[in-house]
Enzyme design. Structure first.
Site, mmCIF file in Angstrom:
data_model
loop_
_atom_site.group_PDB
_atom_site.id
_atom_site.type_symbol
_atom_site.label_atom_id
_atom_site.label_comp_id
_atom_site.label_asym_id
_atom_site.label_seq_id
_atom_site.Cartn_x
_atom_site.Cartn_y
_atom_site.Cartn_z
ATOM 1 C CB CYS A 134 35.636 42.173 39.398
ATOM 2 S SG CYS A 134 35.316 43.222 38.221
ATOM 3 C CD GLU A 173 39.173 40.664 33.899
ATOM 4 O OE1 GLU A 173 40.279 41.563 34.800
ATOM 5 O OE2 GLU A 173 38.702 39.760 34.296
ATOM 6 C CG ASN A 226 45.818 43.480 37.479
ATOM 7 O OD1 ASN A 226 46.793 42.758 37.140
ATOM 8 N ND2 ASN A 226 45.789 43.480 38.917
ATOM 9 C CG ASN A 251 45.746 56.017 39.833
ATOM 10 O OD1 ASN A 251 45.887 56.793 41.563
ATOM 11 N ND2 ASN A 251 46.942 56.016 38.843
HETATM 12 N N1 THU Z 1 41.417 42.175 38.698
HETATM 13 C C1 THU Z 1 41.645 42.433 37.105
HETATM 14 O O1 THU Z 1 42.206 42.743 37.071
HETATM 15 N N2 THU Z 1 40.920 40.890 36.745
HETATM 16 C C2 THU Z 1 39.880 39.865 37.897
HETATM 17 O O2 THU Z 1 39.491 39.154 37.291
HETATM 18 C C3 THU Z 1 40.355 40.254 38.775
HETATM 19 C C4 THU Z 1 40.480 40.893 39.632
HETATM 20 C C5 THU Z 1 43.162 42.699 39.722
HETATM 21 C C6 THU Z 1 41.831 43.998 40.126
HETATM 22 C C7 THU Z 1 42.933 44.517 41.163
HETATM 23 O O3 THU Z 1 44.204 45.313 40.573
HETATM 24 C C8 THU Z 1 43.432 43.166 41.555
HETATM 25 O O4 THU Z 1 43.363 42.219 40.728
HETATM 26 C C9 THU Z 1 43.556 42.810 42.941
HETATM 27 O O5 THU Z 1 41.793 43.117 43.045
#
Ligand code: THU
Length: 141
Positions: free
Chosen positions: A90, A59, A46, A49
């Site tokens: 998500c 993902e 992830n 920003n």
């Molecule tokens: N996030 C992901 O990268 N993948 C997931 O499957 C769930 C959530 C990230 C988004 C955000 O940067 C952080 O986790 C908190 O929601």
């Protein structure tokens, strides 16, 4: 107990991607690894920003890496986070995965130590709308 080498490779790569995540706002690093139909592994993390809605998920990063490499079919996925609750993709990422994967796609939900639970994309996104839904007589040329 150690799993197969194939899954151990995915987990090691997911852990590395998770450790490289840019998540200063949530403090919630996530790593994702996709196996393409070509057998190659694609990692993502992830990337948040200061303008919070502009961040994106692990993902999504992994999908972009795969598509940029010329692969368009995901056959296995791994998502890793550190929280007590399972780090399931998500809603938006479920739909993005659906674009490049069948409903029987196995998704391994991991903690830093390894797989916690494996589920299919169809279980996470039942009755999904995918590319095939656009096929047919109503489709604009
Ligand atoms: N996030 C992901 O990268 N993948 C997931 O499957 C769930 C959530 C990230 C988004 C955000 O940067 C952080 O986790 C908190 O929601």
């Amino acid at each position: 107990m150690a799993g197969s080498k194939a899954i151990d490779d995915m987990i090691a790569l997911a852990r590395m991607a998770m450790e490289r995540a840019y998540a200063p706002y949530s403090g919630f690093p996530v790593g994702a690894v996709l196996r393409g139909a070509n057998g190659k592994l694609y990692a993502g993390c992830n990337v948040e920003n200061a303008a919070h809605p502009e961040g994106w998920c692990a993902e999504t990063s992994a999908i972009a890496a795969m598509v940029a490499d010329g692969e368009r079919t995901i056959v296995e996925a791994t998502v890793m986070g550190k929280s007590e609750a399972l780090v399931t993709p998500c809603g938006g990422c479920r739909q993005r995965l659906r674009e490049f994967a069948a409903e029987n796609l196995p998704i391994h939900i991991c903690g830093p130590a390894g797989v916690r639970q494996t589920m299919t994309l169809g279980e996470l996104l039942p009755l999904s709308f995918g590319p095939h839904n656009l096929a047919g007589p109503g489709k604009k040329r």
